[in-house]
Write a protein that holds these residues in place. Structure first.
Motif, PDB file in Angstrom:
ATOM      1  N   GLN A  97     -32.195  26.202  69.650  1.00 26.79           N
ATOM      2  CA  GLN A  97     -32.342  26.180  71.100  1.00 26.79           C
ATOM      3  C   GLN A  97     -31.118  26.781  71.797  1.00 26.79           C
ATOM      4  O   GLN A  97     -30.958  26.619  72.999  1.00 26.79           O
ATOM      5  CB  GLN A  97     -32.544  24.735  71.588  1.00 26.79           C
ATOM      6  N   GLU A  98     -30.246  27.463  71.067  1.00 20.13           N
ATOM      7  CA  GLU A  98     -29.011  27.966  71.671  1.00 20.13           C
ATOM      8  C   GLU A  98     -29.261  28.993  72.765  1.00 20.13           C
ATOM      9  O   GLU A  98     -28.462  29.142  73.687  1.00 20.13           O
ATOM     10  CB  GLU A  98     -28.050  28.527  70.615  1.00 20.13           C
ATOM     11  N   GLN A  99     -30.405  29.687  72.710  1.00 19.85           N
ATOM     12  CA  GLN A  99     -30.714  30.653  73.766  1.00 19.85           C
ATOM     13  C   GLN A  99     -30.908  29.947  75.102  1.00 19.85           C
ATOM     14  O   GLN A  99     -30.605  30.502  76.153  1.00 19.85           O
ATOM     15  CB  GLN A  99     -31.948  31.480  73.402  1.00 19.85           C
ATOM     16  N   ASP A 100     -31.405  28.717  75.066  1.00 22.34           N
ATOM     17  CA  ASP A 100     -31.540  27.941  76.301  1.00 22.34           C
ATOM     18  C   ASP A 100     -30.175  27.702  76.927  1.00 22.34           C
ATOM     19  O   ASP A 100     -30.023  27.749  78.146  1.00 22.34           O
ATOM     20  CB  ASP A 100     -32.221  26.598  76.031  1.00 22.34           C
ATOM     21  N   PHE A 101     -29.177  27.466  76.109  1.00 24.21           N
ATOM     22  CA  PHE A 101     -27.820  27.230  76.604  1.00 24.21           C
ATOM     23  C   PHE A 101     -27.300  28.467  77.331  1.00 24.21           C
ATOM     24  O   PHE A 101     -26.629  28.357  78.352  1.00 24.21           O
ATOM     25  CB  PHE A 101     -26.900  26.873  75.430  1.00 24.21           C
ATOM     26  N   LEU A 102     -27.628  29.629  76.809  1.00 25.11           N
ATOM     27  CA  LEU A 102     -27.144  30.869  77.411  1.00 25.11           C
ATOM     28  C   LEU A 102     -27.785  31.143  78.763  1.00 25.11           C
ATOM     29  O   LEU A 102     -27.282  31.948  79.543  1.00 25.11           O
ATOM     30  CB  LEU A 102     -27.394  32.041  76.453  1.00 25.11           C
ATOM     31  N   LYS A 103     -28.869  30.455  79.064  1.00 27.54           N
ATOM     32  CA  LYS A 103     -29.544  30.633  80.352  1.00 27.54           C
ATOM     33  C   LYS A 103     -28.879  29.855  81.484  1.00 27.54           C
ATOM     34  O   LYS A 103     -29.187  30.084  82.649  1.00 27.54           O
ATOM     35  CB  LYS A 103     -31.011  30.197  80.244  1.00 27.54           C
ATOM     36  N   GLY A 137     -18.791  22.458  73.077  1.00 28.73           N
ATOM     37  CA  GLY A 137     -19.006  23.100  71.780  1.00 28.73           C
ATOM     38  C   GLY A 137     -19.917  22.299  70.873  1.00 28.73           C
ATOM     39  O   GLY A 137     -20.709  22.860  70.118  1.00 28.73           O
ATOM     40  N   HIS A 138     -19.830  20.979  70.961  1.00 28.81           N
ATOM     41  CA  HIS A 138     -20.715  20.129  70.165  1.00 28.81           C
ATOM     42  C   HIS A 138     -22.160  20.279  70.634  1.00 28.81           C
ATOM     43  O   HIS A 138     -23.083  20.319  69.824  1.00 28.81           O
ATOM     44  CB  HIS A 138     -20.293  18.661  70.242  1.00 28.81           C
ATOM     45  N   TYR A 139     -22.350  20.342  71.947  1.00 29.66           N
ATOM     46  CA  TYR A 139     -23.698  20.572  72.477  1.00 29.66           C
ATOM     47  C   TYR A 139     -24.251  21.882  71.920  1.00 29.66           C
ATOM     48  O   TYR A 139     -25.396  21.940  71.467  1.00 29.66           O
ATOM     49  CB  TYR A 139     -23.686  20.638  74.008  1.00 29.66           C
ATOM     50  N   LEU A 140     -23.440  22.935  71.960  1.00 31.08           N
ATOM     51  CA  LEU A 140     -23.895  24.247  71.486  1.00 31.08           C
ATOM     52  C   LEU A 140     -24.228  24.212  70.000  1.00 31.08           C
ATOM     53  O   LEU A 140     -25.245  24.773  69.576  1.00 31.08           O
ATOM     54  CB  LEU A 140     -22.848  25.308  71.780  1.00 31.08           C
ATOM     55  N   ASN A 141     -23.413  23.527  69.199  1.00 33.61           N
ATOM     56  CA  ASN A 141     -23.689  23.425  67.764  1.00 33.61           C
ATOM     57  C   ASN A 141     -25.004  22.698  67.501  1.00 33.61           C
ATOM     58  O   ASN A 141     -25.792  23.116  66.645  1.00 33.61           O
ATOM     59  CB  ASN A 141     -22.547  22.721  67.040  1.00 33.61           C
ATOM     60  N   VAL A 142     -25.239  21.615  68.226  1.00 33.91           N
ATOM     61  CA  VAL A 142     -26.487  20.861  68.054  1.00 33.91           C
ATOM     62  C   VAL A 142     -27.667  21.718  68.502  1.00 33.91           C
ATOM     63  O   VAL A 142     -28.705  21.765  67.821  1.00 33.91           O
ATOM     64  CB  VAL A 142     -26.427  19.517  68.809  1.00 33.91           C
ATOM     65  N   GLU A 159     -31.987  13.904  76.832  1.00 38.88           N
ATOM     66  CA  GLU A 159     -33.346  13.510  76.442  1.00 38.88           C
ATOM     67  C   GLU A 159     -34.109  14.704  75.873  1.00 38.88           C
ATOM     68  O   GLU A 159     -34.831  14.571  74.878  1.00 38.88           O
ATOM     69  CB  GLU A 159     -34.098  12.934  77.638  1.00 38.88           C
ATOM     70  N   ASN A 160     -33.921  15.875  76.455  1.00 42.52           N
ATOM     71  CA  ASN A 160     -34.580  17.078  75.939  1.00 42.52           C
ATOM     72  C   ASN A 160     -34.109  17.402  74.528  1.00 42.52           C
ATOM     73  O   ASN A 160     -34.896  17.819  73.675  1.00 42.52           O
ATOM     74  CB  ASN A 160     -34.328  18.266  76.864  1.00 42.52           C
ATOM     75  N   ILE A 161     -32.825  17.221  74.278  1.00 41.56           N
ATOM     76  CA  ILE A 161     -32.278  17.462  72.941  1.00 41.56           C
ATOM     77  C   ILE A 161     -32.855  16.452  71.953  1.00 41.56           C
ATOM     78  O   ILE A 161     -33.243  16.815  70.843  1.00 41.56           O
ATOM     79  CB  ILE A 161     -30.734  17.419  72.971  1.00 41.56           C
ATOM     80  N   MET A 162     -32.939  15.199  72.367  1.00 40.66           N
ATOM     81  CA  MET A 162     -33.515  14.173  71.499  1.00 40.66           C
ATOM     82  C   MET A 162     -34.971  14.509  71.160  1.00 40.66           C
ATOM     83  O   MET A 162     -35.386  14.421  70.002  1.00 40.66           O
ATOM     84  CB  MET A 162     -33.454  12.806  72.156  1.00 40.66           C
ATOM     85  N   LEU A 163     -35.740  14.906  72.157  1.00 39.40           N
ATOM     86  CA  LEU A 163     -37.141  15.245  71.923  1.00 39.40           C
ATOM     87  C   LEU A 163     -37.262  16.449  70.992  1.00 39.40           C
ATOM     88  O   LEU A 163     -38.119  16.472  70.105  1.00 39.40           O
ATOM     89  CB  LEU A 163     -37.854  15.507  73.249  1.00 39.40           C
TER      90      LEU A 163
END
Length: 84
Positions: A54-60, A43-48, A3-7
């Motif tokens: 927002q990739e820095q959020d993934f690194l957290k 990997g698809h999540y990271l690409n999106v 949902e956060n990604i959609m928003l």
């Protein structure tokens, strides 16, 4: 998370098709990500997330491992007691 990604996508006025093209994936994959499907490769999540800047959020993820630190501290304390 989906949902956060959609928003984030909607705030940027991007369609699923636009994100899919920029992330080198399909619209269906983006849709599944936004639904939180566990079958989508990380990997698809990271690409999106990169498309959305927002990739820095993934690194957290798991960056602040409070439980792990506590467990390590307990082990260290027990090691010091055993060596005395």
């Amino acid at each position: 998370m989906g949902e956060n990604i959609m928003l984030a996508r909607k705030r940027r006025n991007l369609t699923m098709e636009m994100v899919a093209e920029r992330a080198d994936t399909t619209r269906l994959t983006v849709s599944n990500i936004e639904k939180g499907s566990p079958s989508v490769a990380i990997g698809h999540y990271l690409n999106v997330l990169a498309v959305l800047h927002q990739e820095q959020d993934f690194l957290k993820l798991a960056a602040d491992d409070e439980l792990g630190r506590k467990l390590a501290d307990i082990k260290l304390k027990n090691t010091r007691i055993a060596t005395k």
